[in-house]
Motif scaffolding. Structure first.
Motif, mmCIF file in Angstrom:
data_model
loop_
_atom_site.group_PDB
_atom_site.id
_atom_site.type_symbol
_atom_site.label_atom_id
_atom_site.label_comp_id
_atom_site.label_asym_id
_atom_site.label_seq_id
_atom_site.Cartn_x
_atom_site.Cartn_y
_atom_site.Cartn_z
ATOM 1 N N ALA A 167 0.831 -1.199 0.000
ATOM 2 C CA ALA A 167 0.000 0.000 0.000
ATOM 3 C C ALA A 167 0.865 1.249 0.000
ATOM 4 N N PRO A 168 0.262 2.403 -0.333
ATOM 5 C CA PRO A 168 1.040 3.640 -0.390
ATOM 6 C C PRO A 168 1.421 4.128 0.984
ATOM 7 N N SER A 169 2.446 4.922 1.023
ATOM 8 C CA SER A 169 2.797 5.581 2.268
ATOM 9 C C SER A 169 1.883 6.769 2.480
ATOM 10 N N GLY A 170 1.943 7.343 3.667
ATOM 11 C CA GLY A 170 1.034 8.433 3.991
ATOM 12 C C GLY A 170 1.248 9.665 3.132
ATOM 13 N N ALA A 171 2.474 9.936 2.686
ATOM 14 C CA ALA A 171 2.758 11.170 1.964
ATOM 15 C C ALA A 171 1.935 11.301 0.695
ATOM 16 N N ALA A 172 1.740 10.189 -0.020
ATOM 17 C CA ALA A 172 1.015 10.240 -1.283
ATOM 18 C C ALA A 172 -0.464 10.514 -1.081
ATOM 19 N N TRP A 173 -0.947 10.232 0.104
ATOM 20 C CA TRP A 173 -2.387 10.367 0.338
ATOM 21 C C TRP A 173 -2.765 11.738 0.885
ATOM 22 N N THR A 174 -1.917 12.321 1.682
ATOM 23 C CA THR A 174 -2.308 13.548 2.370
ATOM 24 C C THR A 174 -2.373 14.746 1.436
ATOM 25 N N ARG B 172 -4.391 14.923 -0.990
ATOM 26 C CA ARG B 172 -5.779 15.062 -1.412
ATOM 27 C C ARG B 172 -6.628 15.644 -0.292
ATOM 28 N N ASP B 173 -7.761 16.223 -0.681
ATOM 29 C CA ASP B 173 -8.702 16.720 0.317
ATOM 30 C C ASP B 173 -9.329 15.547 1.056
ATOM 31 N N GLY B 174 -9.824 15.829 2.250
ATOM 32 C CA GLY B 174 -10.513 14.795 3.014
ATOM 33 C C GLY B 174 -9.544 13.999 3.851
ATOM 34 N N HIS B 175 -10.065 12.972 4.499
ATOM 35 C CA HIS B 175 -9.240 12.129 5.352
ATOM 36 C C HIS B 175 -8.344 11.242 4.498
ATOM 37 N N ALA B 176 -7.121 11.081 4.926
ATOM 38 C CA ALA B 176 -6.207 10.181 4.227
ATOM 39 C C ALA B 176 -6.394 8.769 4.759
ATOM 40 N N THR B 177 -6.517 7.825 3.861
ATOM 41 C CA THR B 177 -6.713 6.428 4.245
ATOM 42 C C THR B 177 -5.460 5.638 3.906
ATOM 43 N N LEU B 178 -4.863 5.048 4.907
ATOM 44 C CA LEU B 178 -3.654 4.274 4.690
ATOM 45 C C LEU B 178 -4.016 2.813 4.542
ATOM 46 N N MET C 83 -20.490 6.917 -5.876
ATOM 47 C CA MET C 83 -19.116 7.424 -5.989
ATOM 48 C C MET C 83 -18.960 8.122 -7.336
ATOM 49 N N SER C 84 -18.461 9.340 -7.325
ATOM 50 C CA SER C 84 -18.256 10.071 -8.576
ATOM 51 C C SER C 84 -16.795 10.128 -8.988
ATOM 52 N N ASP C 85 -15.886 9.967 -8.032
ATOM 53 C CA ASP C 85 -14.448 10.004 -8.325
ATOM 54 C C ASP C 85 -13.760 9.049 -7.362
ATOM 55 N N PHE C 86 -13.093 8.043 -7.888
ATOM 56 C CA PHE C 86 -12.491 7.041 -7.016
ATOM 57 C C PHE C 86 -11.367 7.615 -6.159
ATOM 58 N N ALA C 87 -10.683 8.638 -6.650
ATOM 59 C CA ALA C 87 -9.600 9.228 -5.852
ATOM 60 C C ALA C 87 -10.156 9.877 -4.591
ATOM 61 N N THR C 88 -11.184 10.707 -4.731
ATOM 62 C CA THR C 88 -11.753 11.352 -3.560
ATOM 63 C C THR C 88 -12.526 10.355 -2.698
ATOM 64 N N PHE C 89 -13.104 9.340 -3.319
ATOM 65 C CA PHE C 89 -13.790 8.302 -2.541
ATOM 66 C C PHE C 89 -12.802 7.573 -1.635
ATOM 67 N N ALA D 139 -9.811 -3.963 -3.458
ATOM 68 C CA ALA D 139 -9.881 -5.323 -3.980
ATOM 69 C C ALA D 139 -10.898 -5.432 -5.107
ATOM 70 N N LYS D 140 -11.958 -4.648 -5.028
ATOM 71 C CA LYS D 140 -13.048 -4.766 -5.997
ATOM 72 C C LYS D 140 -12.833 -3.906 -7.233
ATOM 73 N N TYR D 141 -12.376 -2.644 -7.036
ATOM 74 C CA TYR D 141 -12.291 -1.708 -8.154
ATOM 75 C C TYR D 141 -10.869 -1.528 -8.681
ATOM 76 N N GLY D 142 -9.892 -1.603 -7.785
ATOM 77 C CA GLY D 142 -8.512 -1.393 -8.181
ATOM 78 C C GLY D 142 -7.757 -0.668 -7.087
ATOM 79 N N HIS D 143 -6.437 -0.851 -7.062
ATOM 80 C CA HIS D 143 -5.600 -0.216 -6.050
ATOM 81 C C HIS D 143 -5.441 1.263 -6.366
ATOM 82 N N PRO D 144 -5.591 2.133 -5.363
ATOM 83 C CA PRO D 144 -5.583 3.573 -5.635
ATOM 84 C C PRO D 144 -4.255 4.133 -6.123
ATOM 85 N N GLU D 145 -3.169 3.375 -6.032
ATOM 86 C CA GLU D 145 -1.907 3.836 -6.621
ATOM 87 C C GLU D 145 -1.530 3.001 -7.830
ATOM 88 N N ARG D 146 -1.499 1.673 -7.663
ATOM 89 C CA ARG D 146 -1.068 0.822 -8.777
ATOM 90 C C ARG D 146 -2.042 0.886 -9.946
#
Length: 727
Positions: free
Chosen positions: A188-195, A197-203, A608-614, A628-635
């Motif tokens: 999974a991604p490290s925290g830096a790549a997630w923060t 974006r707006d909203g809560h970062a999910t690790l 869901m309208s945008d998987f990145a913000t979701f 697992a269902k839609y795809g990994h948010p980085e890969r």
């Protein structure tokens, strides 16, 4: 593998007098009970004639039934005599109730509720007379809890708890436990790549490495399930842990099982002597059953099991046979018989009951284990049967099934009575959910406090029974669904039609009464509710057909279903609309931008309208499931960006109404807000309806009424023509 000494001391093992306190390091803390003021068995001031009753659970003698009912406008805990008309509310709080379980000793009723109508839940208990009400788990800020199994003597209740992680950069919202959550995602991604974006970062952290548990089977080509962590450090979201709790509060909680970074965890059964515990864990699409030996701390048996109902099976009275609802190495779930030795290790595994192209939907066994209740899913409808079970040391198979004709199409819950008999929750296309007594000769008798069929809908407008409709997608895959024809519609005249899409994606459209459909049909609009690829009920391959780039085909399925309704002469090609909730809300937005000239309008509910913000805003375990269902948010960033409706918003032409619950932490309301804002910026008419005190599900009668009327008004306005004159 055995637990280390620090974790093993918190395992449950008989005798119960030896209970020890929790928690173990790295697991969510043991819940602290909270006593509530007694209200007794009270009645609310206003009762609705048209209401539903579901999720029955009986006392040991089968004399009284606890159940969920929305007679007061919100799903609450009620109780009534098995054979009488009087019923009373046991918890007058306005928090929706989702599950009910009466203790085997008859002293307590346990239930799960959702404070404020949101996604976070807690487990409570109350005495049958309405006194002694207390929160067992989920009362702490940010915590969440779900029901597990009672011990066979009723002395303790297993509860799964979750808490948010305190790790820097992790999701900062409250914890949430869902039975359909997904898996930990490796690399999974490290925290830096997630923060950024707006909203809560999910690790999304990697799973903890653990040793493989013993595994054996006689079924061919059965792949071992993924390893399980039973000890170790903290994980994103705080992980899940199952505790054994004393509802009387005289003994400290005991840790049964914990898993850092878990996707889901449910205690489905505890053996008669407390030594063996049946667990269900893992992400949707990769569920598995674990048998835990509490004396040694070892997982002695594991087997893939089916999605759907979380109550996957039970142990026999002597813990030598495990009965499971499983789709291991098969397209459709069946009843499996696992015979165990005295250590809980598998001796042999066989198929006890199966049907061709039909899944076992629900499995229920009474404590005595003499027979099993099986509800089969036949293209969305249910068939119910009882089968005698052989003794543990017998090589005989199950006995001949006893079947009965049901008064309505779908069985949603079965509650066997210990001394014999059954109460079942039924739903159908012509009534709201109700509870039936099947004790006398297995002939259904409606419970006196359950609404009559004629009260299912307002007088003068009877519900419409749908017809099954099959169609073929452009790549040849056969799709199923149900078509509802508006009353008094000329059979040879095409009608305005709403394509309605369910959530999941793994849910299934079933022929049950829908107040929303009833509203639309009453205004002269047809409804076609299809199962596009990814839906359950049509086999494992069909469920998996939308994975990865298969999502594009699922979007095309919506257009193909609309085209089939037109080609069949039912739908007017110039008056088509698309509508859906949750994943169906996503498909609605996607269909409007992928097929911009096909639909005149759309209604997107909690989509869901945008998987990145979701991914950035949802709960940690929902993010894991979605990866697992839609795809990994980085890969899979490029795939997810392409699949996001926001990436094609410039193609939107049809007016759209978005609807969202204000407390939705599954799909955050910002998903609807940004789609509506972008539509308006491009000159496309768009509105947003936010429902107060609701989460991802709309559970309050006033809000549900507002939602369906607002949606019907919108669709009627934009489909126009005969839809308005047919009211």
């Amino acid at each position: 593998m055995p637990l280390d000494s620090s974790a093993r001391q918190h395992r449950y093992r008989p005798p119960v007098e030896a209970w020890a306190p929790g928690p173990a390091p790295g697991h969510p803390a043991a819940p602290v009970p909270v006593h509530l003021a007694d209200t007794g068995a009270a009645d609310p001031p206003t009762l609705l004639t048209a209401h539903g009753c579901w999720y029955p659970s009986t006392d040991p003698g089968g004399d009284h039934v606890a159940y969920i009912c929305d007679r007061a406008g919100v799903p609450q805990l009620w109780s009534g005599p098995a054979r009488g008309d009087e019923a009373h509310i046991l918890d007058p709080d306005p928090d929706p109730v989702t599950e009910v379980s009466w203790s085997p000793d008859g002293r307590w009723i346990a239930y799960t509720s959702a404070p404020g109508g949101g996604e976070h839940t807690r487990v409570l208990v109350v005495r049958p007379d309405g006194t002694g009400r207390r929160i067992l788990a989920g009362a702490e800020p940010g915590a969440s809890a779900h029901l597990g199994s009672w011990t066979r003597d009723g002395a303790a209740l297993a509860v799964t708890v979750a808490q948010p992680s305190a790790a820097p950069g992790a999701h900062s919202g409250a914890g949430h436990l869902t039975q359909d959550a997904g898996p930990p995602v490796p690399d999974a991604p490290s925290g830096a790549a997630w923060t950024e974006r707006d909203g809560h970062a999910t690790l999304l952290g990697p799973p903890s490495p653990v040793a493989e548990a013993p595994y054996a089977t006689v079924l061919p080509r059965l792949a071992p399930a993924s390893p399980v962590s039973v000890d170790g450090g903290a994980a994103p979201g705080g992980g899940l842990a199952a505790y054994l709790l004393d509802p009387d509060g005289t003994r400290a909680p005991v840790l049964l099982f914990g898993e850092p970074g878990a996707a889901s965890l449910r205690v489905c059964d505890i053996g008669a002597e407390g030594r063996f515990v049946l667990l269900r864990r893992g992400p949707r699409g990769r569920r598995e059953a674990l048998l835990l030996d509490t004396a040694s701390g070892r997982t002695t048996f594991r087997l893939p099991v089916a999605d759907g109902d979380p109550w996957i099976g039970r142990l026999s009275a002597d813990s030598r046979v495990l009965w499971l609802r499983s789709d291991a190495d098969r397209e459709f779930a069946a009843l499996l018989r696992a015979r165990l030795d005295e250590r809980g290790v598998l001796r042999d595994l066989s198929v006890a009951a199966e049907r061709r192209e039909t899944a076992l939907d629900l499995l229920s066994l009474p404590d005595h284990g003499g027979w099993a209740l099986l509800a089969w899913n036949v293209h969305g409808a249910s068939e119910l049967e009882s089968v005698p079970l052989p003794a543990a040391d017998s090589d005989d198979g199950v006995g001949p099934p006893h079947r009965t004709a049901l008064p309505h199409e779908v069985v949603t819950r079965m509650a066997p009575v210990g001394r014999g008999g059954l109460f079942a929750a039924l739903a159908g296309s012509r009534r709201r959910p109700g509870i039936w007594d099947l004790t006398s000769g297995f002939a259904p008798l409606r419970a006196g406090w359950s609404a009559r069929d004629e009260d299912a809908a307002p007088p003068g407008r009877p519900p419409v029974s749908p017809m099954p409709l099959r169609c073929r997608a452009r790549d040849g895959l056969v799709l199923g669904g149900w078509y509802y024809r508006a009353p008094e519609r000329d059979p040879g005249r095409p009608a305005p039609c709403v394509i309605h899409l369910h959530g999941g994606p793994e849910e299934q459209e079933r022929p049950v009464f829908s107040p929303l459909y009833h509203e639309l049909l009453g205004r002269g609009m047809d409804v076609f509710a299809p199962d596009v690829r990814g839906s359950s009920g049509w086999g494992r391959s069909f469920v998996d057909a939308d994975l990865g780039t298969g999502r594009f085909a699922a979007i095309d399925d919506v257009a193909d279903c609309a085209a089939h309704a037109v080609a069949s002469g039912y739908a007017d090609p110039l008056r088509l609309a698309v509508m859906g909730r949750s994943y169906g809300g996503y498909l609605t937005m996607a269909s409007l931008v992928w097929h911009p000239h096909l639909f005149r309008t759309g209604v997107a509910v909690c989509g869901m309208s945008d998987f990145a913000t979701f991914f950035a805003g949802t709960e940690p375990w929902i993010a894991q499931s979605a990866a697992a269902k839609y795809g990994h948010p980085e890969r899979d960033l490029d795939l997810l960006r392409t699949l996001s409706p926001m990436s094609r918003i410039d193609r939107l032409r049809a007016p759209v109404l978005a609807v969202h619950g204000e407390h939705d932490t599954n799909v955050p309301p910002t998903e609807s807000e940004q789609f509506v804002r972008a539509a308006r910026d491009r000159g496309v008419p768009a509105e947003l309806l936010t429902l107060r005190n609701e989460g991802h599900e709309f559970l309050r009668a006033d809000n549900r009424r507002l939602y369906r009327r607002a949606a019907a008004d919108w669709l009627e306005e934009h489909l126009a023509g005969e839809a308005g004159s047919a009211r």
